[in-house]
Design an enzyme around this catalytic site. Structure first.
Site, PDB file in Angstrom:
ATOM      1  N   ASP A 416       0.824  -1.205   0.000  1.00  6.65           N
ATOM      2  CA  ASP A 416       0.000   0.000   0.000  1.00  6.65           C
ATOM      3  C   ASP A 416       0.861   1.259   0.000  1.00  6.65           C
ATOM      4  OD1 ASP A 416      -2.662   1.298   0.410  1.00  6.65           O
ATOM      5  OD2 ASP A 416      -1.710   1.963   2.266  1.00  6.65           O
ATOM      6  N   GLU A 471       0.993  -0.516  -5.125  1.00 10.01           N
ATOM      7  CA  GLU A 471       0.035   0.557  -5.346  1.00 10.01           C
ATOM      8  C   GLU A 471       0.870   1.844  -5.463  1.00 10.01           C
ATOM      9  OE1 GLU A 471      -3.582   3.156  -3.459  1.00 10.01           O
ATOM     10  OE2 GLU A 471      -1.912   2.443  -2.265  1.00 10.01           O
TER      11      GLU A 471
END
Length: 738
Positions: A416, A471
């Site tokens: 993330d 990401e």
């Protein structure tokens, strides 16, 4: 003969430090020690009434201890220097237990040396709580990194949460505090009590390396059944051995993104979420039946605030207790693998929350985070940023990533907020960030960390073929390039640009789409710069953005038609696929972590048709190598029509390099196109193998009756072409019949 003085040999300063629980080395004073008067046992047992020392072997009394201080310090001579136990009278209840301070160091010098030099495998080996036997005595070894603390004690139900009872031994070379506590075991709740260097007590801290925790809002760590985790009876050998070949840029990968807590709540039981066993029973068959190849969970590492959806974790090694015990998560993964389904976890090494029981100011200093708020505080999320320049912090996080792969056979980590890690000025104005040593904005420590993580994942012993997915929302070069070639080393990267561009196009009224035609074609300009996943993730259906269906213009029928056409475009476009739960059946509402997807909508034919289309797209995608084999190679794609902005029509060719030929045509207006001529790459018969306007999906059933034949009429640079019927707001897929 003078009377025996039990405090002889104990300096007043040591005595005061012991009873005030601030002694830097309790093992030097407590336990059994040889003195001029013979062997002496000292024990600090606040609130005890009486203490007897007995032989461990036969229970024979070795001596009685006298209370020499009202704070519970007991001292007495014993008749023999042999292994012993303490019989403690707690003003009525009796307890017999080995003396914690009769055991020597429990961590070896070699792993501690590796730990000090940032070895993630030493983190897994040394830190946290681990049930074990020493000299035939069962108990738990506790170990925590806190180099700047004056004193660390382990506290829990076993000592009434009294930090005076079990102060730990400091192993100076690694800054690690350790203690073996006999006769405690799995299921024990515990925390660490720390004194800062200036002597002030800190809030009780959860164990950063705990494998198990209490269910939030409770915050204690729990001693896990480590053997049941590390010796889990896996039956997924076939999956693990084939996984490497199934998770490459040349493999079909279609991911169903899930928020485990809210995928299906039980309304009759107060909207409770499912546990891992129930998720295995319900979620695995659903995802498998929908044709997805993987399920991806938003973070399941323990996190205090459910409203963070897991993106503010504190238990980086512990599956959240919201869903059961760690071994039950292992069972879920095992069952998913048996069903042929991969499991990917969202994993968060970018930041952590500032809850007092967590990592912030862990030992009274900014240990895990940067001291300078320009580096250590994330303004957007009110969180703390890991100091990845510290070897121990980097190793801690790499160890967490490896733990999910090794302990739980997870197939991939979706990392993330990578962009926030790569840039020191991420979301910061001038003067609010600290340049790197060269004066630049690149975060060199985070770059080194990510490269190290991906290198280690590539060599995880015993669990080959795991992947990492970034990401990353910027144009950072080489995210999926090999570390050896100067890249970050991820296998895949989310294509945020493609997602933003195409959603922007789809939100336009079809009348105006001609002016935004490039938004649908621009992705192919950079499509081969990385290995991409096309994400329609949770981020696009929260915070007022509306649902996927809600973004579509037009009346109700047109909204569904737009969504179906978009799905057709996405599933046939180069790049792996990801879809967030609820999107597959066109939910109208935004993601609500306190609720669930509106499953009752499946009673509506249009919603059910959208779900059936996603299933059929997944099946088609996996069945047609042309749709995935050359995803990351220019030879797999060719625009046939990329410039018909007036009609908002796109046509492209997909091939697998072995003779399979597909042609995809998209009409993003509500006007059927009759007799639309398209140059075809091969002459002969083509089958219409998917039409998003089919009535079974809720469409108007306009199409080409399943077959078309080319004509010797040159068009679009091809010697042959076909006259097509393009259904309104639809995507059709044609396959060459060879």
């Amino acid at each position: 003969m003078s009377e025996y003085d039990p405090t002889a040999g104990l300096q007043p300063l040591d005595l005061d430090a012991l009873v005030e629980a601030r002694h830097p080395d309790p093992f030097s004073q407590l336990g059994m020690h040889e003195t001029d008067a013979g062997p002496v046992v000292r024990a600090l047992l606040p609130n005890a009434a009486h203490v007897t020392v007995i032989a461990r072997a036969d229970g024979k009394t070795l001596g009685e201890l006298q209370q020499v201080h009202p704070n519970g310090l007991f001292i007495g001579r014993v008749s023999a220097a042999v292994p012993y136990r303490l019989r403690i009278d707690w003003h009525g209840p009796l307890q017999e237990i080995e003396d914690t301070y009769s055991f020597g160091p429990v961590l070896g010098d070699e792993p501690l040396h590796r730990l000090a030099h940032g070895d993630p495998y030493a983190v897994l080996e040394c830190l946290g709580s681990r049930p074990m036997e020493i000299d035939g005595v069962p108990g738990v070894r506790f170990a925590v990194w806190a180099p700047n603390a004056r004193r660390v004690s382990v506290v829990g139900d076993f000592n009434s949460w009294d930090g005076r009872r079990h102060p730990m031994r400091l192993r100076h070379q690694a800054g690690v505090w350790e203690l073996f506590v006999p006769r405690v075991g799995p299921g024990t709740r515990y925390k660490y009590e720390l004194l800062a260097r200036d002597g002030h007590p800190l809030p009780l801290k959860a164990d950063p390396c705990a494998m198990q925790t209490e269910r939030p809002p409770a915050t204690a760590s729990v001693v896990a059944h480590v053997d049941e985790i590390e010796q889990f009876p896996w039956t997924d050998d076939a999956w693990i051995h084939s996984r490497g070949a199934n998770q490459t840029p040349r493999s079909p990968i279609s991911i169903y993104e899930v928020h485990a807590e809210s995928w299906l709540r039980i309304a009759e039981e107060g909207q409770r979420s499912l546990d891992w066993s129930e998720l295995a029973d319900r979620l695995i068959p659903y995802v498998q039946g929908m044709g997805f190849t993987h399920v991806e969970f938003m973070p399941i590492a323990e996190h205090p605030f459910g409203g963070s959806w897991g993106y503010q974790p504190l238990g980086q090694f512990a599956p959240s207790a919201r869903f059961g015990k760690p071994e039950q998560f292992a069972q879920f993964v095992n069952r998913a693998h048996e069903a042929g389904l991969g499991v990917i976890l969202d994993w968060v090494p970018a930041h952590f929350p500032n809850d007092a029981h967590g990592l912030i100011d862990f030992d009274g200093t900014p240990l895990y985070e940067h001291a300078d708020p320009r580096e250590g505080y994330h303004q957007d999320w009110n969180t703390m940023i890991y100091n990845l320049g510290r070897n121990e912090v980097s190793a801690f996080l790499v160890a967490s990533g490896l733990a999910w792969l090794k302990r739980y056979h997870v197939d991939g980590l979706r990392v993330d907020a990578v962009a926030s890690m790569l840039y020191r000025d991420y979301s910061r104005a001038a003067g609010e960030w600290v340049p790197n040593i060269y004066g630049g904005r690149e975060n060199l420590e985070s770059i080194a960390f990510l490269k190290r993580l991906n290198h280690e994942v590539g060599y995880v012993p015993g669990v080959p073929g795991a992947i990492t997915i970034a990401e990353e929302s910027t144009a950072w070069p080489g995210v999926t390039a090999r570390v050896e070639d100067g890249g970050l080393g991820f296998e895949f990267k989310w294509n945020m640009g493609w997602m933003h561009d195409t959603l922007h196009y789809l939100q336009e009224d079809p009348v105006y789409r001609r002016y935004h035609h490039h938004n649908m074609t621009f992705g192919m300009v950079y499509a081969y710069s990385e290995c991409f996943v096309l994400p329609l993730s949770h981020d696009e259906v929260v915070h007022g953005k509306g649902s996927l269906l809600g973004k579509m213009p037009g009346d109700r029928w047109q909204r569904f038609a737009n969504l179906r056409a978009y799905f057709g475009f996405m599933w046939t476009h180069p790049g792996k696929k990801l879809l967030f739960m609820g999107g597959e059946f066109g939910q109208m509402a935004e993601f609500d972590h306190d609720g669930s997807p509106h499953w009752h909508l499946l009673d509506d034919p249009l919603h059910h048709g959208a779900q059936k289309l996603v299933r059929d797209l997944n099946l088609l995608y996996c069945d047609e190598p042309a749709l995935y084999t050359l995803d990351c190679e220019p030879g797999g794609f060719e625009w046939l029509i990329g410039d018909d902005s007036e009609n908002s029509v796109f046509a492209f060719r997909r091939v697998d390099g072995a003779g399979r030929e597909l042609v995809i045509v998209c009409n993003f207006t509500p006007v059927p196109r009759l007799g639309y001529r398209l140059g075809m790459p091969l002459a002969g018969r083509w089958s219409e193998i998917l039409n998003t306007d089919a009535s079974v999906y809720g469409g108007s059933n306009v199409g080409n009756a399943g077959l078309i034949y080319t004509e010797d009429i040159a068009s679009h640079g091809k010697p042959q072409s076909a006259s097509l019927i393009l259904p309104p707001l639809a995507t059709i897929v044609l396959r060459a019949d060879t």
